[in-house]
Design an enzyme around this catalytic site. Structure first.
Site, PDB file in Angstrom:
ATOM      1  N   HIS A  58       0.865  -1.185   0.000  1.00 54.99           N
ATOM      2  CA  HIS A  58       0.000   0.000   0.000  1.00 54.99           C
ATOM      3  C   HIS A  58       0.899   1.233   0.000  1.00 54.99           C
ATOM      4  O   HIS A  58       1.194   1.784   1.052  1.00 54.99           O
ATOM      5  CB  HIS A  58      -0.891   0.023   1.251  1.00 54.99           C
ATOM      6  CG  HIS A  58      -1.761  -1.192   1.405  1.00 54.99           C
ATOM      7  ND1 HIS A  58      -2.282  -1.584   2.620  1.00 54.99           N
ATOM      8  CD2 HIS A  58      -2.213  -2.096   0.502  1.00 54.99           C
ATOM      9  CE1 HIS A  58      -3.019  -2.677   2.458  1.00 54.99           C
ATOM     10  NE2 HIS A  58      -2.984  -3.010   1.172  1.00 54.99           N
TER      11      HIS A  58
ATOM     12  N   THR B  91      -7.354   0.760  -1.416  1.00 55.34           N
ATOM     13  CA  THR B  91      -7.910   0.709  -2.778  1.00 55.34           C
ATOM     14  C   THR B  91      -9.304   1.326  -2.867  1.00 55.34           C
ATOM     15  O   THR B  91      -9.604   2.040  -3.823  1.00 55.34           O
ATOM     16  CB  THR B  91      -7.923  -0.744  -3.291  1.00 55.34           C
ATOM     17  OG1 THR B  91      -6.615  -1.289  -3.094  1.00 55.34           O
ATOM     18  CG2 THR B  91      -8.283  -0.825  -4.756  1.00 55.34           C
TER      19      THR B  91
HETATM   20  P1  FAD Z   1      -2.337  -1.326  -9.930  1.00 46.64           P
HETATM   21  O1  FAD Z   1      -3.363  -2.318  -9.562  1.00 46.64           O
HETATM   22  O2  FAD Z   1      -0.954  -1.540  -9.443  1.00 46.64           O
HETATM   23  O3  FAD Z   1      -2.327  -1.186 -11.499  1.00 46.64           O
HETATM   24  C1  FAD Z   1      -1.449  -0.349 -12.193  1.00 46.64           C
HETATM   25  C2  FAD Z   1      -1.244  -0.923 -13.590  1.00 46.64           C
HETATM   26  O4  FAD Z   1      -0.606   0.071 -14.412  1.00 46.64           O
HETATM   27  C3  FAD Z   1      -0.332  -2.145 -13.610  1.00 46.64           C
HETATM   28  O5  FAD Z   1      -0.984  -3.226 -14.204  1.00 46.64           O
HETATM   29  C4  FAD Z   1       0.876  -1.687 -14.418  1.00 46.64           C
HETATM   30  O6  FAD Z   1       1.445  -2.719 -15.187  1.00 46.64           O
HETATM   31  C5  FAD Z   1       0.313  -0.586 -15.284  1.00 46.64           C
HETATM   32  N1  FAD Z   1       1.307   0.390 -15.729  1.00 46.64           N
HETATM   33  C6  FAD Z   1       2.206   1.055 -14.956  1.00 46.64           C
HETATM   34  N2  FAD Z   1       2.928   1.892 -15.700  1.00 46.64           N
HETATM   35  C7  FAD Z   1       2.503   1.748 -16.987  1.00 46.64           C
HETATM   36  C8  FAD Z   1       2.883   2.349 -18.212  1.00 46.64           C
HETATM   37  N3  FAD Z   1       3.842   3.291 -18.271  1.00 46.64           N
HETATM   38  N4  FAD Z   1       2.246   1.959 -19.340  1.00 46.64           N
HETATM   39  C9  FAD Z   1       1.253   1.027 -19.308  1.00 46.64           C
HETATM   40  N5  FAD Z   1       0.861   0.423 -18.149  1.00 46.64           N
HETATM   41  C10 FAD Z   1       1.472   0.799 -17.001  1.00 46.64           C
HETATM   42  N6  FAD Z   1      -5.458  -3.322  -1.382  1.00 46.64           N
HETATM   43  C11 FAD Z   1      -6.568  -3.194  -0.618  1.00 46.64           C
HETATM   44  O7  FAD Z   1      -7.157  -2.118  -0.565  1.00 46.64           O
HETATM   45  N7  FAD Z   1      -7.057  -4.250   0.083  1.00 46.64           N
HETATM   46  C12 FAD Z   1      -6.432  -5.448   0.111  1.00 46.64           C
HETATM   47  O8  FAD Z   1      -6.904  -6.387   0.758  1.00 46.64           O
HETATM   48  C13 FAD Z   1      -5.238  -5.603  -0.655  1.00 46.64           C
HETATM   49  N8  FAD Z   1      -4.578  -6.768  -0.656  1.00 46.64           N
HETATM   50  C14 FAD Z   1      -3.522  -6.939  -1.494  1.00 46.64           C
HETATM   51  C15 FAD Z   1      -2.900  -8.201  -1.544  1.00 46.64           C
HETATM   52  C16 FAD Z   1      -1.919  -8.455  -2.495  1.00 46.64           C
HETATM   53  C17 FAD Z   1      -1.253  -9.792  -2.543  1.00 46.64           C
HETATM   54  C18 FAD Z   1      -1.541  -7.419  -3.413  1.00 46.64           C
HETATM   55  C19 FAD Z   1      -0.527  -7.697  -4.499  1.00 46.64           C
HETATM   56  C20 FAD Z   1      -2.105  -6.154  -3.315  1.00 46.64           C
HETATM   57  C21 FAD Z   1      -3.087  -5.889  -2.353  1.00 46.64           C
HETATM   58  N9  FAD Z   1      -3.714  -4.649  -2.246  1.00 46.64           N
HETATM   59  C22 FAD Z   1      -4.799  -4.496  -1.436  1.00 46.64           C
HETATM   60  C23 FAD Z   1      -3.273  -3.480  -3.031  1.00 46.64           C
HETATM   61  C24 FAD Z   1      -4.189  -3.276  -4.238  1.00 46.64           C
HETATM   62  O9  FAD Z   1      -4.097  -4.356  -5.104  1.00 46.64           O
HETATM   63  C25 FAD Z   1      -3.792  -1.960  -4.900  1.00 46.64           C
HETATM   64  O10 FAD Z   1      -4.061  -0.929  -3.964  1.00 46.64           O
HETATM   65  C26 FAD Z   1      -4.581  -1.679  -6.169  1.00 46.64           C
HETATM   66  O11 FAD Z   1      -4.431  -2.693  -7.107  1.00 46.64           O
HETATM   67  C27 FAD Z   1      -4.117  -0.345  -6.754  1.00 46.64           C
HETATM   68  O12 FAD Z   1      -4.804  -0.109  -7.953  1.00 46.64           O
HETATM   69  P2  FAD Z   1      -4.165   0.801  -9.095  1.00 46.64           P
HETATM   70  O13 FAD Z   1      -5.081   0.767 -10.243  1.00 46.64           O
HETATM   71  O14 FAD Z   1      -3.862   2.142  -8.549  1.00 46.64           O
HETATM   72  O15 FAD Z   1      -2.736   0.149  -9.428  1.00 46.64           O
END
Ligand code: FAD
Length: 509
Positions: A440, A486
């Site tokens: 996080h 999230t």
């Molecule tokens: P992400 O899900 O990280 O997605 C970002 C995406 O952007 C990625 O796929 C990446 O490849 C892509 N990207 C980056 N740069 C580029 C670029 N230049 N060009 C193209 N694509 C790009 N959160 C909770 O709130 N509750 C939970 O219980 C929880 N448990 C978790 C357990 C695990 C095992 C994990 C791994 C995470 C957990 N999290 C949890 C965290 C949660 O998954 C993240 O907070 C959430 O996915 C964030 O969403 P996001 O869209 O901001 O980023």
């Protein structure tokens, strides 16, 4: 094979995790004629884009999907934990560690700093816990935060009934309540953890990934296209306005320019500032105020559990046999920790792998602390060195303050108290995981009320000084939170998406 990319769209979205998906969903729902292109550097793992890998029943296929999410350098992924250059690092299936630059000499660093590169982002691997922030975790200048959280719950399909039939859940909560509830406000007492999980009539469990956030509206929108294996290397900025993106097709190596009127960068808390830096958008606060939630874990064998209450059917495939469910010890300003107490197979992180528990009799406790936020904690970027993707190399500067050390110690005392109420701990002491293990990461593109140098974007997630450029993800959160972020970052993405919808409507009418 040459792929076609559009030459012009209305909105370009970088990243397909839950926050990028939230932008696509809201714009699809509220402005269905808008042409949207989403770009994701990682592969599409499943036919339905963004499915949570835990929903893949076949174990080999699931493991393969996890491996394919682990970036370009498999050497630092796959292993459950490892010793690399000093203190242990911890890597979870579906994620990969920052290969270098995660600690500077004499600093604590973020040895467990991790990312996922796949359609769905970390949201294809997460635990799906969706608590609401409380007290000082809340962003004081977002007046509609509660409405947005409700909308976020709609997009993520959050519910409190996922493990409703768990035979030991009430007893776990009764014991926790007795020890921890006195003095807590009514809305912050021990309760069921809200989860982005759906339970079928047959008891099957479906974990929400970005597929759920895209929803039918985002998925079947003929004006929305999602490009996997597509790295955005630069946001085009001309005359103070975002004009589009440069995309590298990871399959062919070809580069394409996609013009766009609005660009949303939702690439996670490390790569969103990386892309801004690579694009020459370098406000003073970029990458700064980086904070992770120090995490302490403990495992407990529940005492005095009637044998009849323990189910002997082990979980298998995508099914999870409800046992003790998932309970929530909410953050309060007085007890500033966020606690999760869960049956072990409801977590992707093994907490007691050496133990062969009687099913249901062991619960894992995870306590998260809010970091003492400081501008010097940051991800910095290099103009001369690049990472495996050819993007500016990262260096993490990160220090735990005395206050952090005190709050980690206090979290240890609090988790022991909870454990004592539940049963017998499996280990003598709780374990504090290496920094970054919470997954996080926040603050690196934080929002603020005014462009005073301490924030990157406005309360609508508009990057100061670059019209048409938005940022999304946990990096936008400006407060020190202990709860899983999230739901909050999806809520803020909804606010940003509506700002774009308003601007589009104003331009068209
Ligand atoms: P992400 O899900 O990280 O997605 C970002 C995406 O952007 C990625 O796929 C990446 O490849 C892509 N990207 C980056 N740069 C580029 C670029 N230049 N060009 C193209 N694509 C790009 N959160 C909770 O709130 N509750 C939970 O219980 C929880 N448990 C978790 C357990 C695990 C095992 C994990 C791994 C995470 C957990 N999290 C949890 C965290 C949660 O998954 C993240 O907070 C959430 O996915 C964030 O969403 P996001 O869209 O901001 O980023």
């Amino acid at each position: 094979m040459t792929r076609e990319f559009p030459s012009h769209v209305d909105v370009a979205i970088v990243g397909s995790g839950p926050t990028g998906a939230a932008y696509a969903r809201i714009i699809s729902e509220e402005s269905p004629q808008t042409r949207i292109a989403s770009f994701e550097v990682g592969p599409q793992l499943t036919e339905r884009p963004g499915l949570h890998v835990k929903n893949i029943a076949n174990p080999e296929e699931r493991a393969s999907a996890q491996r394919r999410s682990q970036g370009l350098e498999p050497s630092l992924s796959g292993a459950p934990s490892g010793e690399v250059d000093g203190p242990p690092r911890l890597v979870r299936p579906g994620t990969y560690l920052l290969d270098s630059g995660y600690r500077q000499p004499g600093e604590d660093g973020l040895p467990a700093a991790a990312m996922s590169s796949n359609v769905g982002g970390m949201g294809a691997h997460w635990t799906a816990a969706c608590p609401r922030p409380g007290g000082q975790e809340r962003i004081p200048f977002i007046p509609d935060l509660d409405d947005l959280l409700t909308e976020g719950e709609r997009l993520l399909k959050v519910s409190t009934s996922a493990f409703a039939g768990a035979p030991l859940a009430d007893e776990v909560r009764r014991r926790l309540s007795g020890a921890l509830d006195p003095g807590r406000p009514a809305d912050r007492k021990v309760s069921v953890m809200p989860l982005a999980v759906e339970t079928g009539d047959d008891g099957s469990v479906t974990w929400a990934g970005s597929d759920v956030v895209y929803g039918e509206a985002g998925r079947s929108n003929p004006h929305h296209s999602l490009y996997a294996d597509a790295l955005v290397t630069r946001v085009l900025v001309e005359d103070g306005r975002a004009r589009g993106v440069v995309v590298r097709d990871m399959l062919s190596g070809d580069e394409h320019t996609v013009h766009a009127d609005y660009v949303v960068v939702a690439g996670d808390s490390l790569r969103t500032p990386q892309l801004l830096w690579a694009s020459g958008v370098r406000p003073e606060a970029l990458g700064r105020y980086l904070n992770d939630q120090p995490q302490t874990v403990f495992a407990v064998r529940l005492r005095d559990i009637p044998e009849a209450a323990v189910t002997s059917t082990p979980s298998s495939g995508t099914a999870i046999t409800p046992q003790s469910g998932v309970s929530w010890v909410p953050y309060t300003d007085e007890e500033p920790f966020h606690g999760q107490v869960m049956q072990l197979d409801a977590s992707p992180v093994p907490l007691a792998s050496a133990d062969v528990p009687a099913p249901g009799s062991i619960v894992g406790l995870g306590w998260f602390c809010a970091k003492d936020i400081q501008a010097s904690d940051r991800v910095a970027f290099d103009d001369d060195r690049v990472d495996a993707y050819g993007m500016p190399a990262m260096s993490i500067h990160y220090q735990l303050t005395d206050r952090d050390k005190e709050s980690i110690a206090a979290a240890g005392r609090s988790v022991r108290r909870a454990a004592a109420a539940l049963g017998e701990p499996l280990n003598a002491d709780p374990i504090t995981l290496p920094a970054g293990a919470s997954l996080h990461y926040q603050g690196t593109v934080r929002m603020g009320q005014t462009p005073d140098g301490t924030s990157v974007c406005s309360p609508e997630s508009r990057v100061w000084d670059v019209a048409g450029l938005y940022v999304a993800g946990n990096g936008v959160i400006p407060t020190a939170t202990a709860c899983n972020p999230t739901l909050t970052s999806v809520a803020l993405a909804i606010r940003g998406a509506r700002d774009i919808v308003r601007a589009l409507h104003a331009e068209r009418n």
